[in-house]
Design a protein around this motif. Structure first.
Motif, PDB file in Angstrom:
ATOM      1  N   TRP A  58      56.208  62.820  34.207  1.00 15.36           N
ATOM      2  CA  TRP A  58      57.192  62.951  35.174  1.00 15.36           C
ATOM      3  C   TRP A  58      58.616  63.152  34.528  1.00 15.36           C
ATOM      4  O   TRP A  58      59.221  64.043  34.541  1.00 15.36           O
ATOM      5  CB  TRP A  58      57.106  62.137  36.260  1.00 15.36           C
ATOM      6  CG  TRP A  58      58.262  62.488  37.399  1.00 15.36           C
ATOM      7  CD1 TRP A  58      57.653  63.088  38.275  1.00 15.36           C
ATOM      8  CD2 TRP A  58      59.482  62.210  37.366  1.00 15.36           C
ATOM      9  NE1 TRP A  58      58.827  63.475  39.212  1.00 15.36           N
ATOM     10  CE2 TRP A  58      59.984  62.645  38.497  1.00 15.36           C
ATOM     11  CE3 TRP A  58      60.369  61.235  36.695  1.00 15.36           C
ATOM     12  CZ2 TRP A  58      61.083  62.600  39.188  1.00 15.36           C
ATOM     13  CZ3 TRP A  58      61.651  61.161  37.279  1.00 15.36           C
ATOM     14  CH2 TRP A  58      62.020  61.810  38.499  1.00 15.36           C
ATOM     15  N   LEU A  59      58.674  61.889  33.468  1.00 18.51           N
ATOM     16  CA  LEU A  59      60.035  62.188  33.068  1.00 18.51           C
ATOM     17  C   LEU A  59      60.263  63.160  32.076  1.00 18.51           C
ATOM     18  O   LEU A  59      61.171  63.940  31.704  1.00 18.51           O
ATOM     19  CB  LEU A  59      60.245  60.725  32.109  1.00 18.51           C
ATOM     20  CG  LEU A  59      60.555  59.513  32.977  1.00 18.51           C
ATOM     21  CD1 LEU A  59      60.129  58.138  32.122  1.00 18.51           C
ATOM     22  CD2 LEU A  59      61.688  59.168  33.629  1.00 18.51           C
ATOM     23  N   ALA A  60      59.060  63.428  31.481  1.00 20.93           N
ATOM     24  CA  ALA A  60      59.106  64.859  30.358  1.00 20.93           C
ATOM     25  C   ALA A  60      59.395  65.835  31.298  1.00 20.93           C
ATOM     26  O   ALA A  60      60.276  66.870  30.701  1.00 20.93           O
ATOM     27  CB  ALA A  60      57.840  64.925  29.525  1.00 20.93           C
ATOM     28  N   ALA A  61      58.814  66.127  32.223  1.00 24.23           N
ATOM     29  CA  ALA A  61      58.979  67.227  33.155  1.00 24.23           C
ATOM     30  C   ALA A  61      60.557  67.435  33.622  1.00 24.23           C
ATOM     31  O   ALA A  61      60.903  68.489  34.157  1.00 24.23           O
ATOM     32  CB  ALA A  61      57.938  67.332  34.281  1.00 24.23           C
ATOM     33  N   TYR A  98      69.877  61.215  34.874  1.00 19.78           N
ATOM     34  CA  TYR A  98      68.707  60.181  35.191  1.00 19.78           C
ATOM     35  C   TYR A  98      68.888  59.467  36.490  1.00 19.78           C
ATOM     36  O   TYR A  98      70.288  59.155  36.720  1.00 19.78           O
ATOM     37  CB  TYR A  98      68.606  59.276  34.118  1.00 19.78           C
ATOM     38  CG  TYR A  98      67.751  57.934  34.324  1.00 19.78           C
ATOM     39  CD1 TYR A  98      66.289  57.978  34.400  1.00 19.78           C
ATOM     40  CD2 TYR A  98      68.455  56.799  34.586  1.00 19.78           C
ATOM     41  CE1 TYR A  98      65.597  56.922  34.851  1.00 19.78           C
ATOM     42  CE2 TYR A  98      67.489  55.768  34.865  1.00 19.78           C
ATOM     43  CZ  TYR A  98      66.226  55.606  34.887  1.00 19.78           C
ATOM     44  OH  TYR A  98      65.326  54.710  35.243  1.00 19.78           O
ATOM     45  N   SER A  99      67.745  59.178  37.289  1.00 17.68           N
ATOM     46  CA  SER A  99      68.221  58.549  38.693  1.00 17.68           C
ATOM     47  C   SER A  99      66.789  57.661  38.602  1.00 17.68           C
ATOM     48  O   SER A  99      65.898  58.128  38.953  1.00 17.68           O
ATOM     49  CB  SER A  99      68.315  59.460  39.726  1.00 17.68           C
ATOM     50  OG  SER A  99      68.338  58.723  41.033  1.00 17.68           O
ATOM     51  N   LEU A 100      67.174  56.316  38.466  1.00 22.15           N
ATOM     52  CA  LEU A 100      66.147  55.358  38.945  1.00 22.15           C
ATOM     53  C   LEU A 100      65.472  55.609  40.316  1.00 22.15           C
ATOM     54  O   LEU A 100      64.054  55.457  40.279  1.00 22.15           O
ATOM     55  CB  LEU A 100      66.662  53.868  38.604  1.00 22.15           C
ATOM     56  CG  LEU A 100      65.605  52.764  39.007  1.00 22.15           C
ATOM     57  CD1 LEU A 100      64.268  52.896  37.902  1.00 22.15           C
ATOM     58  CD2 LEU A 100      66.296  51.581  38.781  1.00 22.15           C
ATOM     59  N   ASP A 101      66.474  55.597  41.456  1.00 25.41           N
ATOM     60  CA  ASP A 101      65.924  55.853  42.680  1.00 25.41           C
ATOM     61  C   ASP A 101      65.037  57.136  42.742  1.00 25.41           C
ATOM     62  O   ASP A 101      64.136  57.207  43.250  1.00 25.41           O
ATOM     63  CB  ASP A 101      67.061  55.842  43.526  1.00 25.41           C
ATOM     64  CG  ASP A 101      68.076  54.723  43.580  1.00 25.41           C
ATOM     65  OD1 ASP A 101      67.346  53.543  43.263  1.00 25.41           O
ATOM     66  OD2 ASP A 101      69.235  54.618  44.068  1.00 25.41           O
ATOM     67  N   ALA A 102      65.701  58.293  42.191  1.00 27.18           N
ATOM     68  CA  ALA A 102      64.776  59.452  42.252  1.00 27.18           C
ATOM     69  C   ALA A 102      63.359  59.338  41.443  1.00 27.18           C
ATOM     70  O   ALA A 102      62.313  59.871  41.976  1.00 27.18           O
ATOM     71  CB  ALA A 102      65.611  60.557  41.428  1.00 27.18           C
ATOM     72  N   ALA A 103      63.406  58.657  40.441  1.00 25.02           N
ATOM     73  CA  ALA A 103      61.932  58.489  39.831  1.00 25.02           C
ATOM     74  C   ALA A 103      61.180  57.582  40.501  1.00 25.02           C
ATOM     75  O   ALA A 103      59.777  57.911  40.597  1.00 25.02           O
ATOM     76  CB  ALA A 103      62.305  57.881  38.335  1.00 25.02           C
ATOM     77  N   ALA A 104      61.800  56.591  41.050  1.00 22.93           N
ATOM     78  CA  ALA A 104      60.640  55.684  41.956  1.00 22.93           C
ATOM     79  C   ALA A 104      60.289  56.366  43.074  1.00 22.93           C
ATOM     80  O   ALA A 104      59.154  56.106  43.410  1.00 22.93           O
ATOM     81  CB  ALA A 104      61.687  54.337  42.284  1.00 22.93           C
ATOM     82  N   GLY A 157      56.320  48.457  28.244  1.00 27.46           N
ATOM     83  CA  GLY A 157      57.265  47.408  27.439  1.00 27.46           C
ATOM     84  C   GLY A 157      58.725  47.924  27.327  1.00 27.46           C
ATOM     85  O   GLY A 157      59.668  47.256  26.607  1.00 27.46           O
ATOM     86  N   ARG A 158      59.055  49.091  28.020  1.00 23.04           N
ATOM     87  CA  ARG A 158      60.504  49.500  28.177  1.00 23.04           C
ATOM     88  C   ARG A 158      60.803  50.015  29.710  1.00 23.04           C
ATOM     89  O   ARG A 158      60.056  49.809  30.368  1.00 23.04           O
ATOM     90  CB  ARG A 158      60.506  50.760  27.285  1.00 23.04           C
ATOM     91  CG  ARG A 158      60.025  50.438  25.835  1.00 23.04           C
ATOM     92  CD  ARG A 158      60.509  51.560  24.785  1.00 23.04           C
ATOM     93  NE  ARG A 158      59.847  52.817  25.328  1.00 23.04           N
ATOM     94  CZ  ARG A 158      60.003  53.907  24.668  1.00 23.04           C
ATOM     95  NH1 ARG A 158      60.352  53.969  23.352  1.00 23.04           N
ATOM     96  NH2 ARG A 158      59.903  55.254  25.112  1.00 23.04           N
ATOM     97  N   THR A 159      62.025  49.948  29.716  1.00 23.21           N
ATOM     98  CA  THR A 159      62.534  50.315  30.877  1.00 23.21           C
ATOM     99  C   THR A 159      62.316  51.933  31.046  1.00 23.21           C
ATOM    100  O   THR A 159      62.202  52.460  30.144  1.00 23.21           O
ATOM    101  CB  THR A 159      64.040  50.083  31.256  1.00 23.21           C
ATOM    102  OG1 THR A 159      64.913  51.019  30.077  1.00 23.21           O
ATOM    103  CG2 THR A 159      64.522  48.481  30.844  1.00 23.21           C
ATOM    104  N   PRO A 160      62.375  52.393  32.328  1.00 25.68           N
ATOM    105  CA  PRO A 160      62.166  53.834  32.594  1.00 25.68           C
ATOM    106  C   PRO A 160      63.377  54.576  31.665  1.00 25.68           C
ATOM    107  O   PRO A 160      63.273  55.650  31.245  1.00 25.68           O
ATOM    108  CB  PRO A 160      62.335  54.080  33.960  1.00 25.68           C
ATOM    109  CG  PRO A 160      61.925  52.831  34.794  1.00 25.68           C
ATOM    110  CD  PRO A 160      62.252  51.769  33.566  1.00 25.68           C
ATOM    111  N   LEU A 161      64.708  54.225  31.807  1.00 24.21           N
ATOM    112  CA  LEU A 161      65.645  54.739  31.080  1.00 24.21           C
ATOM    113  C   LEU A 161      65.346  54.651  29.534  1.00 24.21           C
ATOM    114  O   LEU A 161      65.695  55.871  28.783  1.00 24.21           O
ATOM    115  CB  LEU A 161      67.028  54.394  31.136  1.00 24.21           C
ATOM    116  CG  LEU A 161      68.280  54.578  30.537  1.00 24.21           C
ATOM    117  CD1 LEU A 161      68.361  56.269  30.804  1.00 24.21           C
ATOM    118  CD2 LEU A 161      69.548  54.161  30.802  1.00 24.21           C
ATOM    119  N   ALA A 162      64.940  53.650  28.956  1.00 23.97           N
ATOM    120  CA  ALA A 162      64.544  53.655  27.632  1.00 23.97           C
ATOM    121  C   ALA A 162      63.345  54.311  27.129  1.00 23.97           C
ATOM    122  O   ALA A 162      63.470  55.369  26.247  1.00 23.97           O
ATOM    123  CB  ALA A 162      64.490  52.109  27.142  1.00 23.97           C
TER     124      ALA A 162
END
Length: 144
Positions: free
Chosen positions: A45-48, A54-60, A79-84
């Protein structure tokens, strides 16, 4: 896939006594810990959405989770945050574009979601230990 593998072997095999870091030769895909199905879905999803802001709310929301639950589950799975995780995906894509295209640094930065070229440049240099231009010179064509 063979080109990706040859680049990985080239990075892994090179010996450069002038370098102060192994970061330019590190291929995260070879060293990545086994991913859960959830982690693979998040990475996909992140790659797409690599060029999106970046929006944590949109990803969630894309995973029908609260932001807090999404953050916790991604961290547990990777082991990482979504942003990382997104930054890693973006930098991997930047490396591929630097190795295989003649696109300018600003165009590459924009394609992977960075509107501020100096910020992209600093992140790339801090993470990879080379400037984008120096990385391109060294790895253009995948042979180092």
């Amino acid at each position: 896939m063979p080109a990706r593998r040859s680049r990985a072997v080239a990075r892994f095999s090179l010996i450069d006594t002038a370098r102060s870091s192994q970061a330019p030769f590190f291929d995260k895909e070879m060293m990545r810990r086994p991913a859960t199905p959830f982690a693979r879905e998040v990475e996909h999803w992140l790659a797409a959405h690599i060029a999106d802001r970046y929006s944590l709310d949109a990803a969630a929301a894309a995973f029908r989770l609260s932001s807090r639950t999404f953050l916790r589950r991604v961290k547990e799975a990777t082991g990482r945050t979504p942003l990382a995780l997104l930054q890693g995906i973006r930098l991997d894509q930047a490396r591929r574009l630097l190795e295989t295209t003649d696109l300018g640094i600003a165009e590459i930065a924009a394609r992977i979601g960075y509107q501020d070229v100096p910020s992209f440049h600093r992140l790339f240099q801090r993470t990879i230990a080379l400037t984008p231009a120096a990385y391109r010179r060294r790895f253009r064509g995948g042979i180092g």
